[in-house]
Design a protein around this motif. Structure first.
Motif, PDB file in Angstrom:
ATOM      1  N   UNK A   4       0.827  -1.210   0.000  1.00 51.04           N
ATOM      2  CA  UNK A   4       0.000   0.000   0.000  1.00 51.04           C
ATOM      3  C   UNK A   4       0.860   1.258   0.000  1.00 51.04           C
ATOM      4  N   UNK A   5       1.911   1.274   0.824  1.00 49.35           N
ATOM      5  CA  UNK A   5       2.796   2.441   0.857  1.00 49.35           C
ATOM      6  C   UNK A   5       3.510   2.662  -0.463  1.00 49.35           C
ATOM      7  N   UNK A   6       4.021   1.582  -1.056  1.00 52.95           N
ATOM      8  CA  UNK A   6       4.696   1.726  -2.345  1.00 52.95           C
ATOM      9  C   UNK A   6       3.747   2.100  -3.462  1.00 52.95           C
ATOM     10  N   UNK A   7       2.507   1.603  -3.396  1.00 52.87           N
ATOM     11  CA  UNK A   7       1.526   1.905  -4.435  1.00 52.87           C
ATOM     12  C   UNK A   7       1.195   3.393  -4.471  1.00 52.87           C
ATOM     13  N   UNK A   8       1.086   4.008  -3.318  1.00 52.11           N
ATOM     14  CA  UNK A   8       0.782   5.440  -3.275  1.00 52.11           C
ATOM     15  C   UNK A   8       1.893   6.253  -3.928  1.00 52.11           C
ATOM     16  N   UNK A   9       3.148   5.872  -3.691  1.00 45.98           N
ATOM     17  CA  UNK A   9       4.276   6.596  -4.295  1.00 45.98           C
ATOM     18  C   UNK A   9       4.269   6.444  -5.812  1.00 45.98           C
ATOM     19  N   UNK A  10       4.060   5.227  -6.309  1.00 44.42           N
ATOM     20  CA  UNK A  10       4.051   5.007  -7.750  1.00 44.42           C
ATOM     21  C   UNK A  10       2.829   5.633  -8.405  1.00 44.42           C
ATOM     22  N   UNK A  11       1.703   5.685  -7.691  1.00 42.81           N
ATOM     23  CA  UNK A  11       0.500   6.295  -8.263  1.00 42.81           C
ATOM     24  C   UNK A  11       0.695   7.787  -8.466  1.00 42.81           C
ATOM     25  N   UNK A  12       1.356   8.440  -7.528  1.00 44.79           N
ATOM     26  CA  UNK A  12       1.625   9.882  -7.692  1.00 44.79           C
ATOM     27  C   UNK A  12       2.526  10.144  -8.889  1.00 44.79           C
ATOM     28  N   UNK A  13       3.397   9.191  -9.212  1.00 40.58           N
ATOM     29  CA  UNK A  13       4.295   9.348 -10.360  1.00 40.58           C
ATOM     30  C   UNK A  13       3.655   8.870 -11.661  1.00 40.58           C
ATOM     31  N   UNK A  14       2.416   8.382 -11.607  1.00 37.74           N
ATOM     32  CA  UNK A  14       1.725   7.947 -12.815  1.00 37.74           C
ATOM     33  C   UNK A  14       2.214   6.632 -13.374  1.00 37.74           C
ATOM     34  N   UNK A  15       2.736   5.745 -12.511  1.00 38.03           N
ATOM     35  CA  UNK A  15       3.277   4.473 -12.978  1.00 38.03           C
ATOM     36  C   UNK A  15       2.385   3.291 -12.613  1.00 38.03           C
ATOM     37  N   UNK A  16       1.087   3.513 -12.481  1.00 40.76           N
ATOM     38  CA  UNK A  16       0.150   2.450 -12.133  1.00 40.76           C
ATOM     39  C   UNK A  16      -0.947   2.401 -13.192  1.00 40.76           C
ATOM     40  N   UNK A  17      -1.182   1.236 -13.762  1.00 46.28           N
ATOM     41  CA  UNK A  17      -2.290   1.010 -14.690  1.00 46.28           C
ATOM     42  C   UNK A  17      -3.411   0.343 -13.899  1.00 46.28           C
ATOM     43  N   UNK A  18      -4.369   1.170 -13.472  1.00 43.75           N
ATOM     44  CA  UNK A  18      -5.367   0.707 -12.513  1.00 43.75           C
ATOM     45  C   UNK A  18      -6.256  -0.386 -13.087  1.00 43.75           C
ATOM     46  N   UNK A  19      -6.708  -0.212 -14.321  1.00 46.98           N
ATOM     47  CA  UNK A  19      -7.614  -1.208 -14.913  1.00 46.98           C
ATOM     48  C   UNK A  19      -6.918  -2.549 -15.087  1.00 46.98           C
ATOM     49  N   UNK A  20      -5.703  -2.525 -15.666  1.00 47.23           N
ATOM     50  CA  UNK A  20      -4.968  -3.770 -15.890  1.00 47.23           C
ATOM     51  C   UNK A  20      -4.591  -4.434 -14.572  1.00 47.23           C
ATOM     52  N   UNK A  21      -4.134  -3.651 -13.591  1.00 46.48           N
ATOM     53  CA  UNK A  21      -3.750  -4.218 -12.306  1.00 46.48           C
ATOM     54  C   UNK A  21      -4.926  -4.788 -11.537  1.00 46.48           C
ATOM     55  N   UNK A  22      -6.057  -4.071 -11.564  1.00 42.09           N
ATOM     56  CA  UNK A  22      -7.244  -4.572 -10.867  1.00 42.09           C
ATOM     57  C   UNK A  22      -7.751  -5.860 -11.498  1.00 42.09           C
TER      58      UNK A  22
END
Length: 319
Positions: free
Chosen positions: A59-77
């Motif tokens: 959860x902590x790492x996800x928040x950092x990567x999300x702020x940098x725009x490195x998370x594909x929410x649809x694909x990951x979910x």
């Protein structure tokens, strides 16, 4: 939780977090042996409790990567949701095994992780060396060429200036002459790579396997999730790392919910371990820029190998 357990959980959590922050993954695999051999938890309770540390760290790492725009929410979910069935089965399967069998299997997993990290780091080192060998070698005051002796930089600059002036003059004459076509070559446009073809069956099988690994061993499985996202979904490496944390969070939460009623967890101990891991992860991110990645990876792989061999030597005679 006693004072002795709290004193043990503080350094263990910091070490796990430091490895997570410095290496970007893999450190959570140390949570299970730390809980079993240093904090007196049962193997089944340790694999369940390690999921708490993995969930908080993801959860902590996800928040950092999300702020940098490195998370594909649809694909990951989607990938994480497909793995929840495997996570459920892995948790149920792990609960039915003998404790010694579970720890012997976990020692084998640690050896696989150590070899995988060394293999991945060695491949990156070979690519970097290959790029350095094919590049142009520059030295102070000279430029290396195909001749036996280096050519001074001043001579190179004068020759380049003369060639540039001659080329400009030739181009001007070609433009002014209507009967002549431009003689210089045009730069070819690079075409974008073709999109990766979706393979639903392959995606379902891979996601279920990742969930099974998370539920069975109580580890995040980032060493498997990141290559899976790059090979199956075609994500670039930085995006795959950020999206993998979303997958790990979903699988870990599903496995933790499945194990919630199987036994009592020492929540104060786990909360202390997870909080220290989160603090150590922040320090590890700063430490990563000051130490060589090869040194960190080799040291971690050696530590995991020693622990795996010690666990195997302890559990295998009782099988």
């Amino acid at each position: 939780m006693t004072v002795l357990l709290a004193a043990t959980a503080l350094p263990c959590g910091l070490v796990i977090g430091l490895l997570l922050g410095a290496l970007g993954g893999g450190g959570s695999i140390l949570a299970v042996p730390a809980l079993v051999y240093l904090m007196g938890q049962s193997p089944h309770g340790a694999t369940a409790g390690a999921l708490v540390v993995v969930t908080v760290g993801a959860l902590g790492g996800l928040l950092c990567h999300a702020r940098a725009g490195r998370v594909r929410w649809a694909a990951g979910t989607t990938f994480g949701a497909l793995g929840t069935a495997g996570s459920y089965l892995g948790s149920r399967w792990s609960a039915t095994l003998d404790a010694d069998v579970l720890m012997a299997a976990f020692s084998g997993l640690m050896l696989v992780v150590a070899v995988g990290m060394l293999w991945r780091d060695g491949g990156g080192l070979r690519r970097r060396r290959g790029g350095a060998e094919t590049g142009t070698e520059t030295r102070t005051g000279t430029v290396a060429t195909g001749s036996a002796e280096p050519v001074p930089l001043a001579s190179q600059g004068e020759r380049a200036a003369r060639e540039g002036a001659s080329e400009v003059q030739d181009r001007a004459q070609a433009v002014n002459s209507p009967s002549s076509a431009p003689s210089w070559p045009r730069r070819a446009r690079s075409s974008p790579p073709p999109p990766r073809r979706a393979r639903p069956l392959r995606t379902v099988v891979t996601a279920s396997s990742v969930g099974l690994l998370t539920g069975f061993f109580g580890v995040g499985g980032g060493f498997v999730v990141v290559p899976a996202l790059t090979l199956v979904l075609g994500l670039e490496m930085p995006v795959a790392v950020g999206t993998s944390l979303l997958v790990i969070l979903i699988n870990s939460a599903a496995a933790l919910a499945t194990r919630a009623g199987t036994g009592a967890l020492d929540w104060p101990l786990l909360a202390t371990l997870a909080a220290c891991a989160a603090a150590g992860s922040h320090l590890g991110n700063r430490l990563a820029g000051r130490l060589r990645p090869q040194t960190l990876t080799a040291s971690f792989a050696a530590l995991v190998t020693v622990l795996a061999l010690a666990m195997a030597a302890t559990t295998l005679p009782h099988l």
